[in-house]
Write an enzyme that holds these catalytic residues in place. Structure first.
Site, mmCIF file in Angstrom:
data_model
loop_
_atom_site.group_PDB
_atom_site.id
_atom_site.type_symbol
_atom_site.label_atom_id
_atom_site.label_comp_id
_atom_site.label_asym_id
_atom_site.label_seq_id
_atom_site.Cartn_x
_atom_site.Cartn_y
_atom_site.Cartn_z
ATOM 1 N N HIS A 160 -4.201 -2.885 -4.992
ATOM 2 C CA HIS A 160 -2.851 -2.959 -4.281
ATOM 3 C C HIS A 160 -1.759 -2.727 -5.263
ATOM 4 O O HIS A 160 -1.749 -3.123 -6.384
ATOM 5 C CB HIS A 160 -2.775 -4.140 -3.618
ATOM 6 C CG HIS A 160 -3.618 -4.229 -2.316
ATOM 7 N ND1 HIS A 160 -3.973 -5.564 -1.834
ATOM 8 C CD2 HIS A 160 -4.073 -3.300 -1.467
ATOM 9 C CE1 HIS A 160 -4.752 -5.114 -0.547
ATOM 10 N NE2 HIS A 160 -4.627 -3.820 -0.448
ATOM 11 N N ASP A 174 -6.019 -11.213 -6.166
ATOM 12 C CA ASP A 174 -6.242 -11.884 -4.656
ATOM 13 C C ASP A 174 -7.789 -11.973 -4.241
ATOM 14 O O ASP A 174 -8.395 -10.872 -4.680
ATOM 15 C CB ASP A 174 -5.522 -10.490 -3.769
ATOM 16 C CG ASP A 174 -4.015 -10.693 -4.190
ATOM 17 O OD1 ASP A 174 -3.569 -11.659 -4.760
ATOM 18 O OD2 ASP A 174 -3.380 -9.846 -3.490
ATOM 19 N N ASP A 178 1.108 -3.866 -5.528
ATOM 20 C CA ASP A 178 1.707 -5.075 -6.119
ATOM 21 C C ASP A 178 1.098 -5.516 -7.335
ATOM 22 O O ASP A 178 1.227 -6.719 -7.647
ATOM 23 C CB ASP A 178 1.976 -6.130 -5.091
ATOM 24 C CG ASP A 178 0.866 -6.627 -4.166
ATOM 25 O OD1 ASP A 178 -0.053 -5.888 -4.303
ATOM 26 O OD2 ASP A 178 0.858 -7.705 -3.512
ATOM 27 N N HIS A 223 -7.207 -5.651 -8.628
ATOM 28 C CA HIS A 223 -7.598 -4.643 -7.557
ATOM 29 C C HIS A 223 -6.348 -3.571 -7.313
ATOM 30 O O HIS A 223 -5.452 -3.545 -8.172
ATOM 31 C CB HIS A 223 -7.759 -5.234 -6.386
ATOM 32 C CG HIS A 223 -6.738 -6.116 -5.819
ATOM 33 N ND1 HIS A 223 -6.165 -7.267 -6.449
ATOM 34 C CD2 HIS A 223 -5.955 -5.911 -4.800
ATOM 35 C CE1 HIS A 223 -4.938 -7.609 -5.763
ATOM 36 N NE2 HIS A 223 -4.944 -6.892 -4.482
ATOM 37 N N HIS A 251 -11.268 -9.492 -0.888
ATOM 38 C CA HIS A 251 -10.121 -9.121 -0.689
ATOM 39 C C HIS A 251 -9.944 -7.592 -0.116
ATOM 40 O O HIS A 251 -9.663 -7.261 0.792
ATOM 41 C CB HIS A 251 -9.153 -9.347 -1.823
ATOM 42 C CG HIS A 251 -7.926 -8.803 -1.823
ATOM 43 N ND1 HIS A 251 -6.730 -9.482 -0.700
ATOM 44 C CD2 HIS A 251 -7.051 -8.126 -2.225
ATOM 45 C CE1 HIS A 251 -5.677 -9.001 -0.600
ATOM 46 N NE2 HIS A 251 -5.850 -8.093 -1.629
ATOM 47 N N GLU A 261 -4.047 -16.962 -6.950
ATOM 48 C CA GLU A 261 -3.076 -16.721 -6.168
ATOM 49 C C GLU A 261 -2.913 -17.789 -5.065
ATOM 50 O O GLU A 261 -3.889 -18.553 -5.017
ATOM 51 C CB GLU A 261 -3.435 -15.263 -5.331
ATOM 52 C CG GLU A 261 -4.679 -15.445 -4.693
ATOM 53 C CD GLU A 261 -4.531 -14.948 -3.117
ATOM 54 O OE1 GLU A 261 -3.340 -14.480 -2.764
ATOM 55 O OE2 GLU A 261 -5.606 -14.394 -2.580
#
Lengths: 585, 664
Positions: free
Chosen positions: A54, A162, A56, A52, A141, A187
């Protein structure tokens, strides 16, 4: 941050390529020297999959592909492909333009990197090469978040990225089928939280905003243009509608329309309720949220303003912050992580006096709140996913060691599967025990199934026999006769003949009949025939009787059998040597 | 109407759904005209799985009936029942195929699922329907529209028409006397639509769906409409491709996936273009120029069309055309109960669009330009002619509305309204209905008629190219494709010419697909696999004998090691019965090869058997083991050991012989 390397069936796959935003130095990016000391990564990786948008999970992607060097395919879903470059560019601007850092990727590198992206649709089975296939599942998420199932031969891995097992305001719940992977990499951010705490945090957030508005304060929410901003907008929008609030909500200029547009175009990725009603009312067309103009900041009365950027390091959010910081009625809510050195980071650490440019200082009197809204699976959700996918092994990543230890214990106890939790840079090896796919000849299979009867009998398993032909890459299981034929081999007949002497004072025919009766009583379940030509056949074993020339009472039995009946033949010759029991008629 | 032939192997059963109840509650009788290869409904039986391929609803028969006006029309209701001369009737004979035995239904595009409620509702159907998300959503819209068209017709009007004995008397025999005729032609309700669609399981392109562990099905992009798909139906060793409604033209959908169709044993080909002689691009040009001409002359343009599909392309074409043709001020109206939904839905399926449109969402911009037409008020959409439309309506204008048959929907109103003026033009773009038949009840008509059918599906030229590329072993197609059209019997280019010739099917026929299934997948469990001892029998070919227990569950077969018999508890009883016959766990393998004399003799010597007299015979040798009084006859394809009363020796000799032979 996430960056996982999986080797499966001789293929190397990189799962996510995240950046650690807490570091300013080399530690910010994953250490790719684990993969290769020198040279490009293309030779070592078969593909890269991003779960995804994000940072991180994707923040190091341009660094990896353009600066370290990787030209292979990068897979991500459509929404991720659309949104990730915007976030990367935003972040690049902060680090390079504002903080003047070098050794960072450029705008062009982001563009070049995105050219290597292959979009992935949900549930589509993508054949990366002849052996490696991947399939994406919905993960909740954030918009476009996906879990991936990676399969090589009969071995498989699921990586969750996530995910969120309960539907939230704009996204649905993660789902996966019973794919029984060898390893499930999950996760574990909320490894010990059992209740869905997101609802509570949302209520908390609304309560704080509401209180501040009630006492006539102004609320500033510094956000990045995409992701959390839309989630909070939906939250406030519905709250305003329900509570019939009149205080204005603004969204700082420029990006609003554009950002919301992504959500409108990717409405199929949101939850069922939004999808169902989008024609009548698009959730991302906000009634209460209007575009912000910088002059509004000085308007009297309460208001809520979403402003970019999210870390208060520059731009509109910083300007508004400066204006409002002096009033304790006001509030700033930081909904996300802040990089060290930014004002956002400072005020979150409790700093109340800020040094601004030009040696001026700013007294921070307004309330500072931090709230994380990210939707992650809690322990219950993780267990639920394990139940869905039924993995053979479990691997926990992306969480705190102590909490993971607790969850690991629970998983091992409840599912009795092995659970691993590797540290950064650690390698876990899981041995699989794959079954071997073979092509069985339909004749053999049908014959076997017909013999087996309609219902399997667990007490009396039927044994089937065949010959496995291994030729090049094909494995074929056929009946032995067919194998001979297919390979053009001659059959070699091995026969045994054995004479047995027997004392039996009867005529030859009577003796033969006595043998027949005797065998009938001993050998239950065998085919025994008394043939008119003066022989007894037990299966395919031939028994003949003749009298000895010297002594008519001594009979000579001639037994002849083929190798296929060796066990029975050997048994019969031993049995008949013992003579016939008296009492036989 | 349905013949079932069972031959060995795989059975393909073709059913036409044309005889299923059709659309209207009271007016429309279900007729069967000619076979309809573009609205297929086939049933494939494959490895004990019954798969229905599409269930299109043929509505061409509505042409035989009077239009359903929204408001009472004295003219139309005075017309005698108008029945086309060649109308023939087939009553449904559903009992020939028990719909409850269907395991799955695969839908290829939203036009081919309109009969779904008739199959899944009230029939005992318990299976699953597979379709892509756009197919489901747009299919739902089209069904909703159909239901809406039927339900909003004033009741009194329909009742009087039905009671018109004139109409019923003119019907062919069976219908005239049919008592329950009106029950089977009742249109489905929205409730039935919802129930039917709740049975749909969504799939993505190239998703592999396992059916009962026996068959795997997978949809592929077919390039014809949003979410349209061809299907691969395969097991480990057989592959059937179902090609239905495919297009190689660059319109809005994702391009057709051709390469995945390769290596098919059988390719079922349906849904070719209905207008093999009309070039879609040319038609589009004609459409635009006729439209502009009429507007400039002060007339109105009526475009009877479906609410999804080609209309997106028409709007896109007009978007580019409007300015250059100076039509900037002409209002465009799209009237349908689902107009808004259709336009909105088209924008959210980026994944299913062609690359060009797909990349627009990254900007982010709506993929179709009709968003801009709506924003700039050039295009307006209304649920019906009632309400806002009547007050906002300005002429001259262009109206897109349904139903293309001109028998129901808002189009009927516009025919009545505009038909009398020669300034107006009706432009037919949908290829499903004969425009002459469609217009017949409105005659005499002053309005201009233009026929620009746009059918983007494969033409014969494209098909033969495609087939050359993917090379299926056998092609199965409707018989219409194996001969040129009746009206153009000299055009041999308008038919399929293949080598080997395609296997034609007609309605209700049953074909036996030319498969020879010879192998099936079985999995050898690791424990058993480890215990196998392969031996190389020829260079590159190894053999291993396998004795195993076969487990078959959910159509998956596994081979496991033979469990060791539990140790027999030493009981007295057991000891007494020494005459226990051997339990055969593994029968002996077959043997192959030959025993070489010299080597065998050497081996015997090693085992202490030295006194061997060798005698040559016609076929080999006889070895006389003199000390043991035992004979061994060695031949090319057999060995015979004659040994009396010496079991240990016999077994030794047996094992020595076996050393030289291959076991399988």
């Amino acid at each position: 941050r996430s960056c996982i390397l999986v080797s499966i069936g001789g293929k190397n796959i990189m799962l996510d390529c995240g950046m650690h935003m807490g570091y300013n130095d080399d530690r910010r990016f994953p250490d790719f020297s684990y993969i290769t000391q020198n040279g490009r990564l293309t030779d070592f990786l078969d593909c890269v999959i991003i779960s995804h948008f994000h940072l991180d999970h994707c923040g190091a992607l341009p660094f990896m592909s353009e600066m370290v060097g990787y030209d292979g395919p990068i897979y991500m879903t459509h929404p991720t492909k659309a949104i990730c470059p915007i976030l990367l560019e935003d972040f690049r601007k902060i680090t390079v333009d504002k903080k003047g850092e070098t050794n960072f990727f450029t705008s062009q590198m982001i563009k070049d990197c995105m050219k290597k992206v292959v979009p992935l649709n949900l549930h589509q089975t993508v054949q990366v090469d002849d052996e490696l296939e991947i399939k994406a599942y919905y993960a909740g998420h954030v918009l476009g978040a996906a879990m991936v199932h990676i399969k090589v031969g009969s071995e498989s891995v699921v990586y969750t990225g996530d995910y969120n097992m309960t539907p939230d305001r704009h996204l649905g719940a993660a789902w996966i089928d019973k794919c029984r992977p060898d390893i499930l990499i999950s996760e574990s951010t909320y490894a010990t939280t059992i209740r869905d705490s997101k609802r509570c945090r949302e209520r908390d957030f609304l309560k704080k905003v509401h209180e501040s508005i009630e006492r006539g304060g102004k609320v500033l929410i510094p956000v990045f243009a995409l992701g959390r901003a839309q989630e909070l907008c939906i939250l406030l929008e519905t709250f305003w509608e329900r509570m019939n609030l009149k205080a204005p909500i603004y969204f700082s200029t420029g990006l609003t329309e554009k950002a919301n547009h992504y959500y409108k175009l990717f409405i199929t990725w949101t939850n069922q309720k939004i999808r169902k009603t989008f024609v009548q009312r698009n959730m991302f067309e906000f009634k209460h949220i209007k575009a912000f103009d910088r002059s509004y900041a000085d308007n009297p009365g309460p208001m809520v303003v979403f402003a970019t950027p999210g870390m208060l390091h520059a731009g509109q959010s910083l300007q508004i912050f400066k204006k409002w910081a002096g009033n304790e009625k006001n509030m700033v809510i930081m909904p996300g992580y802040c990089v060290q050195g930014t004002i956002g980071h400072k005020i979150l650490n409790g700093q109340r006096k800020l040094e601004m440019e030009g040696r001026s200082t700013l007294d921070v009197k307004l309330q500072v709140e931090y709230m994380s809204f990210s939707a992650h699976a809690d322990a219950k959700g993780i267990m639920q996913l394990i139940r869905m996918a039924e993995p053979r092994n479990m691997l926990l990543v992306h969480g705190e060691a102590v909490k993971m230890e607790f969850l690991k214990g629970k998983i091992e106890q409840e599912f009795s599967i092995d659970c691993y939790m590797p540290a950064n840079g650690e390698t876990v090896t899981v041995t699989t025990n794959p079954s071997v796919p073979v092509d069985i000849s339909l004749n053999l299979l049908k014959r076997e199934m017909a013999l087996g009867g309609p219902l399997p009998d667990p007490k009396k398993p039927r044994t089937m026999h065949g010959t496995l032909i291994m030729k090049e890459n094909s494995l074929k299981l056929v009946s032995s006769e067919q194998a001979l034929k297919e390979l053009g081999l001659n059959e070699h007949q091995l026969r045994f003949t054995c004479r047995v002497q027997l004392q039996d004072p009867h005529s030859d025919t009577d003796t033969l009949h006595r043998i027949y009766t005797h065998l009938k009583s001993v050998l239950k379940g065998y085919t025994i025939q008394h043939l008119p030509d003066g022989t007894v056949m037990v299966e395919s074993i031939v028994i003949k009787v003749s009298s000895s020339t010297e002594d008519p009472n001594t009979k000579v039995l001639l037994l002849s059998w083929s190798y296929q009946d060796e066990d029975l033949g050997s048994f019969l010759s031993t049995l008949l040597k013992k003579g016939l029991p008296s009492g036989l008629c | 109407m349905l013949h079932v032939l069972y031959l060995s192997g795989v059975i393909l059963l073709f059913v036409s759904l044309k005889t299923f109840p059709s659309v209207s509650s009271f007016h429309v009788f279900q007729y069967c005209l000619s076979g309809h290869p573009t609205l297929p409904c086939n049933v494939l039986k494959f490895k004990s799985t019954t798969i229905m391929l599409d269930c299109g609803l043929d509505t061409t028969s509505v042409l035989n009936f009077l239009p359903l006006p929204l408001v009472h029309s004295p003219r139309l209701s005075k017309l005698p029942g108008w029945v086309s001369k060649d109308g023939t009737l087939n009553l449904e004979k559903k009992e020939l195929l028990d719909l409850s035995t269907i395991d799955v239904i695969l839908i290829s595009n939203y036009h081919c699922m309109m009969a779904l409620p008739y199959i899944t509702e009230h029939t005992g159907f318990t299976g699953t329907v597979y379709a892509t998300e756009p197919t489901l959503q747009i299919g739902r819209l089209l069904m909703e529209e159909l239901v809406n068209f039927m339900e909003r017709v004033p009741k009194a009007q329909s009742a009087t028409c039905w009671k018109n004995k004139e109409i019923q008397r003119m019907l062919p025999g069976p219908l005239k006397d049919a008592v329950d005729v009106w029950t089977w032609k009742r249109s489905y309700s929205m409730q039935e639509v919802n129930s039917a669609l709740s049975k749909v399981q969504l799939v993505g392109y190239s998703q592999k769906v396992e059916l009962f562990g026996a068959v795997q099905v997978s949809p592929l992009s077919s390039g014809y409409s949003l979410g349209s798909s061809n299907w691969i139906i395969q097991s480990h060793h057989e592959k059937v491709s179902y090609v239905s409604g495919s297009s190689l033209l660059t319109t809005h959908p994702q391009p057709m996936d051709q390469s995945s169709l390769k290596n098919s044993d059988v390719l079922i080909l349906t849904g070719l273009t209905q207008m093999p002689t009309a070039n879609p691009d040319g038609m589009l040009g004609e459409f635009c120029s006729n439209l502009a001409m009429t507007i400039r002359a002060g007339g109105n343009v009526l475009v009877p069309c479906y609410s999804s599909g080609v209309i997106y392309d028409l709007l896109e074409c007009l978007y580019q055309f409007i300015e250059s043709a100076n039509l900037g001020t002409t209002p465009f109206y799209f009237i349908s109960p689902v107009a808004n939904s259709s336009l909105e839905f088209s924008q959210i399926f980026a994944e299913w669009l062609c690359h060009n449109k797909q990349s627009k969402v990254y900007l982010p911009e709506p993929p179709f330009p009709h968003a801009e037409l709506i924003q700039t008020n050039k295009l307006k959409h209304y649920p019906s002619i009632h309400g806002d439309f009547s007050s906002e309506f300005r002429q001259p204008c262009v109206v897109f509305t349904g139903h293309p048959s001109l028998r129901f929907g808002d189009v009927v109103h516009f025919m009545e309204l505009w038909g009398k003026s020669s300034l107006n033009t009706i432009i037919f773009t949908e290829p499903d209905f004969s425009y002459l038949d469609a217009l017949a009840p409105y005659q005499p008509l002053a309005m201009k008629c233009v026929y620009c059918p746009i059918d983007t599906r494969l033409n014969f030229h494209q098909v033969s190219k495609l087939l050359k590329e993917v090379q299926p072993l056998h092609v199965v197609c409707p018989e219409q494709y194996t001969q040129p059209p009746l009206t153009q019997s000299h055009r041999s280019d308008l038919m399929l010419e293949l080598q080997p010739p395609p296997m034609p099917y007609r309605r209700c026929s049953v074909l036996n697909l030319p498969f020879r299934r010879r192998y099936e997948r079985v999995y050898i469990m690791p424990e058993l696999a480890n215990s196998l001892v392969p031996s190389e029998i020829k260079p590159g070919i190894s053999l291993a004998t396998v004795s195993a227990v076969l487990h078959s569950k959910d159509n998956k077969h596994t081979l496991q090691s033979v469990p060791k018999p539990p140790p027999v508890p030493p009981s007295k009883k057991r000891k007494r019965v020494i005459e226990e016959p051997p339990v055969v766990l593994a029968p002996k393998p077959l043997l192959s090869g030959a025993v070489p004399l010299e080597a065998f003799l050497a081996t015997l010597q090693k085992h202490g058997i030295t006194e061997v007299k060798v005698e040559e015979t016609a076929d080999g040798h006889i070895l006389h083991l003199q000390a043991e009084d035992t004979l061994i006859q060695l031949e090319e394809d057999g060995t015979h050991i004659v040994c009396d009363n010496n079991e240990p020796l016999r077994t030794t000799l047996r094992d020595l012989v076996l050393r030289f032979l291959q076991k399988l």
